[in-house]
Design an enzyme around this catalytic site. Sequence first.
Site, PDB file in Angstrom:
ATOM      1  N   TYR A  71       0.841  -1.204   0.000  1.00 54.93           N
ATOM      2  CA  TYR A  71       0.000   0.000   0.000  1.00 54.93           C
ATOM      3  C   TYR A  71       0.875   1.251   0.000  1.00 54.93           C
ATOM      4  O   TYR A  71       1.592   1.525   0.970  1.00 54.93           O
ATOM      5  CB  TYR A  71      -0.963   0.001   1.192  1.00 54.93           C
ATOM      6  CG  TYR A  71      -1.873  -1.218   1.255  1.00 54.93           C
ATOM      7  CD1 TYR A  71      -2.042  -2.051   0.153  1.00 54.93           C
ATOM      8  CD2 TYR A  71      -2.562  -1.537   2.416  1.00 54.93           C
ATOM      9  CE1 TYR A  71      -2.863  -3.166   0.204  1.00 54.93           C
ATOM     10  CE2 TYR A  71      -3.395  -2.655   2.471  1.00 54.93           C
ATOM     11  CZ  TYR A  71      -3.525  -3.464   1.360  1.00 54.93           C
ATOM     12  OH  TYR A  71      -4.336  -4.567   1.412  1.00 54.93           O
ATOM     13  N   HIS A  89       0.606 -12.100   1.118  1.00 54.97           N
ATOM     14  CA  HIS A  89      -0.447 -11.300   0.472  1.00 54.97           C
ATOM     15  C   HIS A  89      -1.263 -12.075  -0.569  1.00 54.97           C
ATOM     16  O   HIS A  89      -2.474 -11.933  -0.652  1.00 54.97           O
ATOM     17  CB  HIS A  89       0.182 -10.052  -0.152  1.00 54.97           C
ATOM     18  CG  HIS A  89      -0.762  -8.903  -0.279  1.00 54.97           C
ATOM     19  ND1 HIS A  89      -0.382  -7.608  -0.188  1.00 54.97           N
ATOM     20  CD2 HIS A  89      -2.102  -8.844  -0.497  1.00 54.97           C
ATOM     21  CE1 HIS A  89      -1.419  -6.806  -0.333  1.00 54.97           C
ATOM     22  NE2 HIS A  89      -2.478  -7.547  -0.533  1.00 54.97           N
TER      23      HIS A  89
HETATM   24  P1  NDP Z   1     -13.885  -1.167   1.269  1.00 54.97           P
HETATM   25  O1  NDP Z   1     -14.945  -2.118   0.861  1.00 54.97           O
HETATM   26  O2  NDP Z   1     -13.474  -1.076   2.683  1.00 54.97           O
HETATM   27  O3  NDP Z   1     -14.356   0.270   0.762  1.00 54.97           O
HETATM   28  C1  NDP Z   1     -13.577   1.410   0.905  1.00 54.97           C
HETATM   29  C2  NDP Z   1     -14.260   2.540   0.132  1.00 54.97           C
HETATM   30  O4  NDP Z   1     -15.566   2.778   0.680  1.00 54.97           O
HETATM   31  C3  NDP Z   1     -13.508   3.841   0.221  1.00 54.97           C
HETATM   32  O5  NDP Z   1     -13.650   4.482  -1.037  1.00 54.97           O
HETATM   33  C4  NDP Z   1     -14.260   4.628   1.307  1.00 54.97           C
HETATM   34  O6  NDP Z   1     -14.141   6.005   1.020  1.00 54.97           O
HETATM   35  C5  NDP Z   1     -15.678   4.139   1.111  1.00 54.97           C
HETATM   36  N1  NDP Z   1     -16.468   4.075   2.361  1.00 54.97           N
HETATM   37  C6  NDP Z   1     -16.057   3.689   3.589  1.00 54.97           C
HETATM   38  N2  NDP Z   1     -17.068   3.713   4.475  1.00 54.97           N
HETATM   39  C7  NDP Z   1     -18.158   4.125   3.781  1.00 54.97           C
HETATM   40  C8  NDP Z   1     -19.514   4.337   4.145  1.00 54.97           C
HETATM   41  N3  NDP Z   1     -19.956   4.152   5.370  1.00 54.97           N
HETATM   42  N4  NDP Z   1     -20.365   4.757   3.172  1.00 54.97           N
HETATM   43  C9  NDP Z   1     -19.929   4.938   1.904  1.00 54.97           C
HETATM   44  N5  NDP Z   1     -18.661   4.756   1.499  1.00 54.97           N
HETATM   45  C10 NDP Z   1     -17.787   4.334   2.435  1.00 54.97           C
HETATM   46  O7  NDP Z   1     -12.643  -1.435   0.291  1.00 54.97           O
HETATM   47  P2  NDP Z   1     -11.102  -1.760   0.435  1.00 54.97           P
HETATM   48  O8  NDP Z   1     -10.713  -2.373  -0.851  1.00 54.97           O
HETATM   49  O9  NDP Z   1     -10.362  -0.576   0.910  1.00 54.97           O
HETATM   50  O10 NDP Z   1     -11.032  -2.939   1.532  1.00 54.97           O
HETATM   51  C11 NDP Z   1     -10.807  -2.730   2.899  1.00 54.97           C
HETATM   52  C12 NDP Z   1      -9.387  -3.090   3.284  1.00 54.97           C
HETATM   53  O11 NDP Z   1      -9.107  -4.448   3.000  1.00 54.97           O
HETATM   54  C13 NDP Z   1      -8.322  -2.339   2.484  1.00 54.97           C
HETATM   55  O12 NDP Z   1      -8.230  -0.981   2.812  1.00 54.97           O
HETATM   56  C14 NDP Z   1      -7.123  -3.182   2.790  1.00 54.97           C
HETATM   57  O13 NDP Z   1      -6.631  -2.907   4.083  1.00 54.97           O
HETATM   58  C15 NDP Z   1      -7.725  -4.586   2.691  1.00 54.97           C
HETATM   59  N6  NDP Z   1      -7.612  -5.179   1.327  1.00 54.97           N
HETATM   60  C16 NDP Z   1      -6.860  -6.324   1.194  1.00 54.97           C
HETATM   61  C17 NDP Z   1      -6.689  -6.908  -0.051  1.00 54.97           C
HETATM   62  C18 NDP Z   1      -5.866  -8.135  -0.181  1.00 54.97           C
HETATM   63  O14 NDP Z   1      -5.533  -8.542  -1.310  1.00 54.97           O
HETATM   64  N7  NDP Z   1      -5.504  -8.785   0.913  1.00 54.97           N
HETATM   65  C19 NDP Z   1      -7.314  -6.346  -1.273  1.00 54.97           C
HETATM   66  C20 NDP Z   1      -8.143  -5.194  -0.999  1.00 54.97           C
HETATM   67  C21 NDP Z   1      -8.281  -4.658   0.247  1.00 54.97           C
HETATM   68  P3  NDP Z   1     -13.513   7.047   2.088  1.00 54.97           P
HETATM   69  O15 NDP Z   1     -12.166   6.537   2.486  1.00 54.97           O
HETATM   70  O16 NDP Z   1     -13.454   8.321   1.303  1.00 54.97           O
HETATM   71  O17 NDP Z   1     -14.484   7.098   3.226  1.00 54.97           O
END
Ligand code: NDP
Length: 277
Positions: free
Chosen positions: A53, A111
């Site tokens: 990240y 990962h």
């Molecule tokens: P999420 O499903 O957590 O969604 C994140 C997005 O949703 C951001 O754009 C955020 O915007 C928005 N958001 C958050 N809360 C709300 C809400 N209550 N209402 C509306 N929009 C909302 O996606 P991620 O892909 O980030 O997954 C979470 C975590 O999982 C990652 O951050 C990472 O740590 C991990 N991950 C691991 C992976 C792997 O391969 N192991 C792959 C992908 C993710 P904002 O920040 O502007 O609020």
Amino acid sequence: MRKTKLPSGNEIPVFGLGTWRMGEQQNRFKQEVNAIRAAVDLGITLIDTAEMYGEGGAETVIGEAIRGCRDNLFLVSKFYPHNAARDDVVDACEHSLRRLDCDYLDLYLYHWPGSIALSETFDALHELLDSGKIRGFGVSNFDLDDLKDIPVADQPLLGCNQVFYNLAHREVEWAVADWCQQTGVPLMAYSPLDQASSMLQAPALKAVAARHDATAAQIALAWLLHQPNTVVIPKSVDPRRIEENLTALNIGLSTEDLVELDEAFPAPDIPVSLGLR
Ligand code: NDP
């Protein structure tokens, strides 16, 4: 914070903060640090990150945010598959610790599966355990065949399998979830909000949300938290959304809610591979 038990007897919080997309731009550094501090102030202890990240940038943001309160936290980081050889895993971990400015990780995850023999990678993880640099290890994006390739003695030691899992993406339920249940390994659901996709606009999700005076995001998280031995790690840089998401822990879904969500977002009924982001 509610916790779930690991096969090792250790516990893991069921709710954490994701940090993908953090640490990518210097002009967002302060906002991201403040968001993580707000999360910790709200009682969130698990923070998920990865060397990937922001190419270490997210770990640097976290290091700044958690100065002085590391001991109360449960830090999870991940190493790239190209760092899965014995010496590289150890080096990668030490680099992560330096960026996080702390002495140990609570969980260190592979990962996604790569080409190095898993026995070599797990030897390195044991070396990190023995030296106190990590307190547990696990995997991410491991499908059933990948899990079965893990040295047998290490399978029940996994702290989690972190997988793509949300209402709109239930591929993990085809085979991986059962394996994890039987082995006692928690699922850590990533992208639990499907990255705020159109999933959050689905009429069924909105209908259930209306019954609970909740938001679609809260219901999507409550549904995952209802699944056995499942941890969620929604990401947000907005303290109001972080609080909104955390409140999902207080929502109990009824049988009617669960049936409605199941019909709108069915589990796979034919063999499917694990979904990937
Ligand atoms: P999420 O499903 O957590 O969604 C994140 C997005 O949703 C951001 O754009 C955020 O915007 C928005 N958001 C958050 N809360 C709300 C809400 N209550 N209402 C509306 N929009 C909302 O996606 P991620 O892909 O980030 O997954 C979470 C975590 O999982 C990652 O951050 C990472 O740590 C991990 N991950 C691991 C992976 C792997 O391969 N192991 C792959 C992908 C993710 P904002 O920040 O502007 O609020």
